[in-house]
Design a protein around this motif. Structure first.
Motif, PDB file in Angstrom:
ATOM      1  N   ARG A 165      25.309  17.187   3.743  1.00  0.00           N
ATOM      2  CA  ARG A 165      26.438  17.509   4.619  1.00  0.00           C
ATOM      3  C   ARG A 165      26.194  16.996   6.041  1.00  0.00           C
ATOM      4  NH1 ARG A 165      26.166  23.953   6.165  1.00  0.00           N
ATOM      5  NH2 ARG A 165      24.179  23.861   7.285  1.00  0.00           N
ATOM      6  N   THR A 166      24.937  17.011   6.501  1.00  0.00           N
ATOM      7  CA  THR A 166      24.632  16.509   7.840  1.00  0.00           C
ATOM      8  C   THR A 166      24.805  14.998   7.904  1.00  0.00           C
ATOM      9  OG1 THR A 166      23.065  18.321   8.184  1.00  0.00           O
ATOM     10  CG2 THR A 166      22.873  16.421   9.640  1.00  0.00           C
ATOM     11  N   PHE A 167      24.350  14.299   6.875  1.00  0.00           N
ATOM     12  CA  PHE A 167      24.510  12.845   6.815  1.00  0.00           C
ATOM     13  C   PHE A 167      25.987  12.471   6.870  1.00  0.00           C
ATOM     14  CE2 PHE A 167      25.248   8.998   4.341  1.00  0.00           C
ATOM     15  CZ  PHE A 167      24.375   8.097   4.935  1.00  0.00           C
ATOM     16  N   GLU A 168      26.801  13.135   6.061  1.00  0.00           N
ATOM     17  CA  GLU A 168      28.227  12.805   6.005  1.00  0.00           C
ATOM     18  C   GLU A 168      28.934  13.176   7.318  1.00  0.00           C
ATOM     19  OE1 GLU A 168      28.881  11.078   3.588  1.00  0.00           O
ATOM     20  OE2 GLU A 168      28.211  11.858   1.663  1.00  0.00           O
ATOM     21  N   LYS A 169      28.555  14.292   7.899  1.00  0.00           N
ATOM     22  CA  LYS A 169      29.227  14.778   9.109  1.00  0.00           C
ATOM     23  C   LYS A 169      29.127  13.776  10.254  1.00  0.00           C
ATOM     24  CE  LYS A 169      28.839  18.495  12.551  1.00  0.00           C
ATOM     25  NZ  LYS A 169      28.139  19.758  12.897  1.00  0.00           N
ATOM     26  N   TYR A 170      27.961  13.137  10.384  1.00  0.00           N
ATOM     27  CA  TYR A 170      27.741  12.256  11.533  1.00  0.00           C
ATOM     28  C   TYR A 170      27.972  10.781  11.227  1.00  0.00           C
ATOM     29  CZ  TYR A 170      25.800  16.343  13.861  1.00  0.00           C
ATOM     30  OH  TYR A 170      25.648  17.589  14.429  1.00  0.00           O
ATOM     31  N   THR A 171      28.079  10.406   9.967  1.00  0.00           N
ATOM     32  CA  THR A 171      28.265   8.985   9.636  1.00  0.00           C
ATOM     33  C   THR A 171      29.684   8.641   9.216  1.00  0.00           C
ATOM     34  OG1 THR A 171      27.571   9.340   7.328  1.00  0.00           O
ATOM     35  CG2 THR A 171      25.852   8.741   8.928  1.00  0.00           C
ATOM     36  N   VAL A 172      30.440   9.605   8.721  1.00  0.00           N
ATOM     37  CA  VAL A 172      31.779   9.296   8.229  1.00  0.00           C
ATOM     38  C   VAL A 172      32.755   8.923   9.346  1.00  0.00           C
ATOM     39  CG1 VAL A 172      33.807  10.251   7.062  1.00  0.00           C
ATOM     40  CG2 VAL A 172      31.538  10.594   6.089  1.00  0.00           C
ATOM     41  N   PRO A 173      32.825   9.665  10.472  1.00  0.00           N
ATOM     42  CA  PRO A 173      33.794   9.280  11.509  1.00  0.00           C
ATOM     43  C   PRO A 173      33.652   7.836  12.002  1.00  0.00           C
ATOM     44  CG  PRO A 173      33.025  11.499  11.899  1.00  0.00           C
ATOM     45  CD  PRO A 173      32.181  10.961  10.792  1.00  0.00           C
ATOM     46  N   PRO A 174      32.444   7.330  12.356  1.00  0.00           N
ATOM     47  CA  PRO A 174      32.374   5.914  12.747  1.00  0.00           C
ATOM     48  C   PRO A 174      32.691   4.963  11.610  1.00  0.00           C
ATOM     49  CG  PRO A 174      30.171   6.893  12.654  1.00  0.00           C
ATOM     50  CD  PRO A 174      31.146   8.007  12.559  1.00  0.00           C
ATOM     51  N   THR A 175      32.407   5.372  10.385  1.00  0.00           N
ATOM     52  CA  THR A 175      32.743   4.529   9.238  1.00  0.00           C
ATOM     53  C   THR A 175      34.257   4.411   9.079  1.00  0.00           C
ATOM     54  OG1 THR A 175      30.726   5.283   8.143  1.00  0.00           O
ATOM     55  CG2 THR A 175      32.358   4.171   6.774  1.00  0.00           C
ATOM     56  N   ILE A 176      34.973   5.486   9.350  1.00  0.00           N
ATOM     57  CA  ILE A 176      36.431   5.444   9.304  1.00  0.00           C
ATOM     58  C   ILE A 176      36.967   4.464  10.351  1.00  0.00           C
ATOM     59  CG2 ILE A 176      38.520   6.783   9.746  1.00  0.00           C
ATOM     60  CD1 ILE A 176      37.179   9.172   8.479  1.00  0.00           C
ATOM     61  N   ALA A 177      36.343   4.436  11.523  1.00  0.00           N
ATOM     62  CA  ALA A 177      36.771   3.505  12.569  1.00  0.00           C
ATOM     63  C   ALA A 177      36.614   2.058  12.105  1.00  0.00           C
ATOM     64  CB  ALA A 177      35.972   3.751  13.845  1.00  0.00           C
ATOM     65  N   ILE A 178      35.509   1.775  11.425  1.00  0.00           N
ATOM     66  CA  ILE A 178      35.307   0.422  10.890  1.00  0.00           C
ATOM     67  C   ILE A 178      36.341   0.114   9.818  1.00  0.00           C
ATOM     68  CG2 ILE A 178      33.696  -1.079   9.658  1.00  0.00           C
ATOM     69  CD1 ILE A 178      31.414   0.496  10.946  1.00  0.00           C
ATOM     70  N   MET A 179      36.677   1.103   9.002  1.00  0.00           N
ATOM     71  CA  MET A 179      37.666   0.909   7.947  1.00  0.00           C
ATOM     72  C   MET A 179      39.037   0.591   8.545  1.00  0.00           C
ATOM     73  SD  MET A 179      38.405   3.400   4.689  1.00  0.00           S
ATOM     74  CE  MET A 179      39.257   4.688   5.583  1.00  0.00           C
ATOM     75  N   VAL A 180      39.382   1.238   9.659  1.00  0.00           N
ATOM     76  CA  VAL A 180      40.648   0.949  10.338  1.00  0.00           C
ATOM     77  C   VAL A 180      40.650  -0.496  10.835  1.00  0.00           C
ATOM     78  CG1 VAL A 180      42.056   1.496  12.339  1.00  0.00           C
ATOM     79  CG2 VAL A 180      41.062   3.348  10.987  1.00  0.00           C
ATOM     80  N   LEU A 181      39.550  -0.929  11.436  1.00  0.00           N
ATOM     81  CA  LEU A 181      39.454  -2.308  11.922  1.00  0.00           C
ATOM     82  C   LEU A 181      39.596  -3.308  10.779  1.00  0.00           C
ATOM     83  CD1 LEU A 181      38.850  -4.381  14.146  1.00  0.00           C
ATOM     84  CD2 LEU A 181      36.403  -4.007  13.706  1.00  0.00           C
ATOM     85  N   MET A 182      38.942  -3.040   9.657  1.00  0.00           N
ATOM     86  CA  MET A 182      39.051  -3.922   8.485  1.00  0.00           C
ATOM     87  C   MET A 182      40.495  -4.027   8.024  1.00  0.00           C
ATOM     88  SD  MET A 182      35.778  -2.544   6.311  1.00  0.00           S
ATOM     89  CE  MET A 182      36.472  -3.227   4.809  1.00  0.00           C
ATOM     90  N   VAL A 292      31.200  -4.673   8.854  1.00  0.00           N
ATOM     91  CA  VAL A 292      31.543  -4.469   7.443  1.00  0.00           C
ATOM     92  C   VAL A 292      30.284  -4.169   6.638  1.00  0.00           C
ATOM     93  CG1 VAL A 292      32.529  -5.541   5.390  1.00  0.00           C
ATOM     94  CG2 VAL A 292      33.571  -5.939   7.624  1.00  0.00           C
ATOM     95  N   LEU A 293      29.196  -4.873   6.953  1.00  0.00           N
ATOM     96  CA  LEU A 293      27.942  -4.635   6.244  1.00  0.00           C
ATOM     97  C   LEU A 293      27.474  -3.199   6.429  1.00  0.00           C
ATOM     98  CD1 LEU A 293      25.530  -5.645   4.618  1.00  0.00           C
ATOM     99  CD2 LEU A 293      24.499  -6.427   6.765  1.00  0.00           C
ATOM    100  N   LEU A 294      27.594  -2.668   7.636  1.00  0.00           N
ATOM    101  CA  LEU A 294      27.197  -1.280   7.891  1.00  0.00           C
ATOM    102  C   LEU A 294      28.038  -0.315   7.052  1.00  0.00           C
ATOM    103  CD1 LEU A 294      26.732  -1.362  11.768  1.00  0.00           C
ATOM    104  CD2 LEU A 294      24.946  -1.303  10.016  1.00  0.00           C
ATOM    105  N   MET A 295      29.342  -0.559   6.972  1.00  0.00           N
ATOM    106  CA  MET A 295      30.201   0.306   6.169  1.00  0.00           C
ATOM    107  C   MET A 295      29.863   0.188   4.698  1.00  0.00           C
ATOM    108  SD  MET A 295      34.256   0.489   5.447  1.00  0.00           S
ATOM    109  CE  MET A 295      33.958  -0.155   3.807  1.00  0.00           C
ATOM    110  N   VAL A 296      29.595  -1.045   4.272  1.00  0.00           N
ATOM    111  CA  VAL A 296      29.282  -1.284   2.871  1.00  0.00           C
ATOM    112  C   VAL A 296      27.985  -0.584   2.473  1.00  0.00           C
ATOM    113  CG1 VAL A 296      28.539  -3.086   1.266  1.00  0.00           C
ATOM    114  CG2 VAL A 296      30.581  -3.421   2.646  1.00  0.00           C
TER     115      VAL A 296
END
Length: 492
Positions: A165-182, A292-296
């Motif tokens: 839960r800690t991993f997801e809590k802090y990594t998902v929001p920036p990953t969503i930002a990358i997904m929006v850019l993609m 993209v690599l970071l999100m992947v």
């Protein structure tokens, strides 16, 4: 247990004590969102295009199917929240303790396949992106990437729920930002999407393919997660309304699945390929490729840490007598081998579609039976103690330990309370009675023990209940205390 956000998870398949149920609704949403912001969902969307459906109808299949499938999934999360028990143990209510062993074993094997599927994508995408910087595509590079990704997944899986839960809590929001850019780059650049793509199938084959994909990548995707659902919602406090657990879980599953599915379908409308490396290289280049690599890399790790954790719970639910640590290691090694299979498979798209259909063949009827049993037959109320393979291991969490401890422990060696001293000093005190009994009760009956620890614990209780002669109180209590404190890993 400590109240820190990041801590080792000592729980097994016993009910989660109220004191340790401190997850929130948003944390549940991040868990399921992180698990679905993964390249596998690009392939889900691309499958419709590869199997000759039009773009708009592929998008319709993704949206409509997931409206239903994610609702089924979110309903299962309510079961874990109400009971504090993981999903495979909950199925014992419908199938019995031994009857639930088979779906638990199927669940364990299935997660190994998912680990391979999810690790396949970062390897392919990473190779495609690194190729833009002059790094050659060799088997050694692929092995290195697989090893690094698998090691990270197993490490987080070993620590369990709180690390997840800690991993997801802090990594998902920036990953969503990358997904929006993609998405912006893919949908605004000319020539990337063929919005007018239509099907080339004849009417009969067209209807059959729509039905197949609605089952496999629409409704089927949500259903494919139901065997995991309660493993994480069991950590949400009872004070949180079940409606909140449902909607947070629903949003966490639906939004990224549909979003990335549509993104995959639109990109595949011109590339006509499910190979994620080709899909990425067709749209992204230069510095954007690094993002993209970071999100992947994040996506499969965020997904597979759930697979690793839930696989160990499934194995324990099937009666395997291993510690969760060693089960995690076994899962990691097996998942590594499955990944190698998918890497060298001749046609991933065909293999993946067949894989999804094979899952639904047993998961759909299983899910129907479990839902009907829990919500219709039992009206959402289960005697959790009845789900235990050995009820004594769960009595501490459920506050039903007195009869188990006091009656047997006072009736040993011919019914006399053991350990009394009758010395010249006139002492008539039970040796360690108050300290030992309290310590055993506070430690719990097998809570968090390894398989071997639980076996020793039950053997000692059996010995006590059968009233076999023992020399002293310490013959029973000292080993029991060692078992409780040495194997549980609790903080006291």
């Amino acid at each position: 247990m400590t109240d820190s956000e990041l801590r080792a998870d000592i729980h097994s398949i016993e009910p989660i004590p109220d004191a340790d149920r401190d997850s929130t609704g948003p944390q549940q949403m991040w868990i399921w969102a992180g698990a679905n912001i993964a390249p596998v969902n690009w392939a889900l969307g691309a499958l419709g295009i590869i199997l000759k459906l039009g773009l708009m109808e592929t998008i319709a299949v993704i949206v409509l199917g997931n409206i239903v499938g994610c609702a089924i999934f979110a309903t299962f999360t309510v079961m874990g929240h109400k009971t504090g028990v993981n999903q495979m143990v909950l199925s014992r209510s419908a199938f019995g303790v031994r009857g639930a062993y088979l779906p638990s074993i199927l669940m364990f094997v299935m997660t190994l396949g998912w680990i391979g599927v999810n690790t396949y994508f970062p390897v392919k995408v990473s190779i495609g992106i690194l190729g833009q910087f002059g790094v050659p595509d060799t088997w050694l590079i692929e092995i290195v990437i697989i090893t690094l990704v698998m090691a990270a997944q197993v490490l987080i899986g070993v620590y369990g729920f709180y690390a997840i839960r800690t991993f997801e809590k802090y990594t998902v929001p920036p990953t969503i930002a990358i997904m929006v850019l993609m998405s912006v780059l893919a949908w605004t650049r000319p020539g990337v999407v063929n919005w007018s793509l239509t099907t080339s199938l004849p009417p009969g084959a067209h209807l059959a393919m729509l039905t197949l994909l609605m089952t496999a990548i629409g409704v089927g995707w949500g259903i494919s997660w139901v065997t995991w659902a309660s493993d994480y919602s069991r950590f949400v406090p009872k004070s949180v309304p079940s409606k909140s657990v449902f909607w947070y879980s629903y949003v966490g599953m639906f939004v990224p699945t549909v979003w990335l599915g549509i993104l995959g379908a639109t990109i595949a409308s011109t590339t006509l390929d499910t190979d994620p490396a080709k899909m990425v290289s067709a749209v992204f280049g230069g510095p954007v490729s690094i993002l993209v690599l970071l999100m992947v890399l994040h996506g499969p790790i965020a997904t597979n840490i759930l697979n690793v954790y839930s696989a160990t719970l499934a194995a324990l639910s099937a009666g395997l007598k291993f510690s969760r640590f060693w089960l995690t290691v076994i899962v990691g090694v097996a998942g590594y081998l499955v990944t190698l299979y998918f890497i060298f498979a001749p046609s991933f798209a065909k293999a993946f579609d067949n894989w999804m259909i094979s899952l639904l063949l047993w998961m759909s009827p299983w899910a129907g039976v479990v839902l009907a049993d829990f919500f219709l037959k039992r009206k959402g109320k289960i005697d959790v103690l009845s789900l235990a393979g050995d009820q004594r291991l769960w009595r501490h969490q459920l506050g039903r330990h007195d009869r188990v401890l006091r009656r047997p422990c006072r009736r040993m060696a011919g019914g006399r309370r053991p350990g009394r001293r009758a010395s010249g000093a006139g002492l008539d005190q039970p040796v360690g009675w108050g300290r030992s009994e309290l310590a055993v009760r506070d430690r719990g009956l097998g809570a968090g023990l390894s398989g071997a620890g639980q076996a020793r614990h039950v053997a000692l209780l059996d010995r006590c209940e059968q009233r076999r002669p023992v020399k002293a109180w310490t013959t029973f209590c000292d080993p029991l205390l060692e078992t409780s404190s040495g194997d549980s890993g609790t903080d006291g």
